[in-house]
Design an enzyme around this catalytic site. Sequence first.
Site, PDB file in Angstrom:
ATOM      1  N   GLY A 115      -1.723   8.487   8.443  1.00 47.69           N
ATOM      2  CA  GLY A 115      -2.365   8.549   7.142  1.00 47.69           C
ATOM      3  C   GLY A 115      -3.605   7.672   7.138  1.00 47.69           C
ATOM      4  N   CYS A 116      -4.512   7.942   6.211  1.00 46.20           N
ATOM      5  CA  CYS A 116      -5.764   7.187   6.186  1.00 46.20           C
ATOM      6  C   CYS A 116      -5.530   5.719   5.804  1.00 46.20           C
ATOM      7  CB  CYS A 116      -6.775   7.845   5.261  1.00 46.20           C
ATOM      8  SG  CYS A 116      -6.162   8.209   3.607  1.00 46.20           S
ATOM      9  N   TYR A 117      -4.913   5.471   4.645  1.00 44.14           N
ATOM     10  CA  TYR A 117      -4.676   4.089   4.222  1.00 44.14           C
ATOM     11  C   TYR A 117      -3.824   3.292   5.220  1.00 44.14           C
ATOM     12  CZ  TYR A 117      -6.462   4.841  -0.567  1.00 44.14           C
ATOM     13  OH  TYR A 117      -7.243   5.091  -1.667  1.00 44.14           O
ATOM     14  N   TYR A 286     -13.428   1.674   7.526  1.00 43.61           N
ATOM     15  CA  TYR A 286     -13.487   2.894   8.337  1.00 43.61           C
ATOM     16  C   TYR A 286     -13.680   4.110   7.452  1.00 43.61           C
ATOM     17  CZ  TYR A 286      -8.445   2.700   7.152  1.00 43.61           C
ATOM     18  OH  TYR A 286      -7.233   2.585   6.505  1.00 43.61           O
TER      19      TYR A 286
END
Length: 316
Positions: A115-117, A286
């Site tokens: 996942g991104c987070y 990021y």
Amino acid sequence: MTARVFIDGEAGTTGLQIRERLEARDDIELLSIDPSLRKDLKARAELLNAADIAILCLPDAAAKESVSLIKNGTTRVIDASSAYRIDEDWVYGFAEISAAQAQNIAQARFVSNPGCYPQGVIATLRPLFENLLIPADFPITVNAISGYSGGGRTMIEAYEAAAGKANAYMPYALGFNHKHLPEMQKYSGLQTAPLFQPAVGNYAQGMVTAVPLQLSQLSNAPSGAELHAALESHYAGRDGFVEVAPLEAIEKREEIDPQVFNGTNTMRLHVFANDARQQAVLFAVYDNLGKGASGAAIQNLNLMLGIDQTKSLQRG
């Protein structure tokens, strides 16, 4: 040898970016489905079973359906949903998480894209737990902000329609039960889930995660230099995209901007500390659609193909 790759869900934000990065490559043959057949199980099954690697850019339920349609023993899978991120039968696709993880991904049949987070949280916390600087039962809070692209097509359309009138900072997940919590907990090394407070900003893409640490709660509090050294040591000599900024005693840094690495796969980690007050904050910066989604998928694809993991990816 040309690898046959099928992006199941290529019309979504992540799928489109993956396809865009792969279209010019001569080592990949992209298999595409007729747009009118995207929901046709038979048509999807044929392409899934014809592919050497399938990349799933779908909601969780649809991703599980796609996996169930694979009847051969050869198609390898990269799943960008959260369906399999803590599944023991799947390899977690964060190549820099440990010295062995890139090789684990390279050898895997089933890889779950992170996942991104969680990536920023895991990247900053895991080295501290592994070096015993912070105990696994330490209470952790995470504050984060992402561009609206992370919310999918509906949110993208709403923010773009509102333009400059959209909320510049919209906290959400205020029931503190975000779907990324199990992933953050497992791969960071936490005994309990963190208190996670994300927000959406009025910009398309880019992300910052921040982990504040009240080190005074510890009987043997680590210094800022010790925290920084643990991160530097963890990522030193790795071929991936995670880098650690120098430790500096400054009041602000303009590059802690969620958009600074947009279009790249770079993740930069920062440590700020006040040893006298025994406080610190760990930042990760990021692109939520780069290292946080499509870029991570391309990195994992490259590893699974046995080639340079940085191919088709940019550094910030």
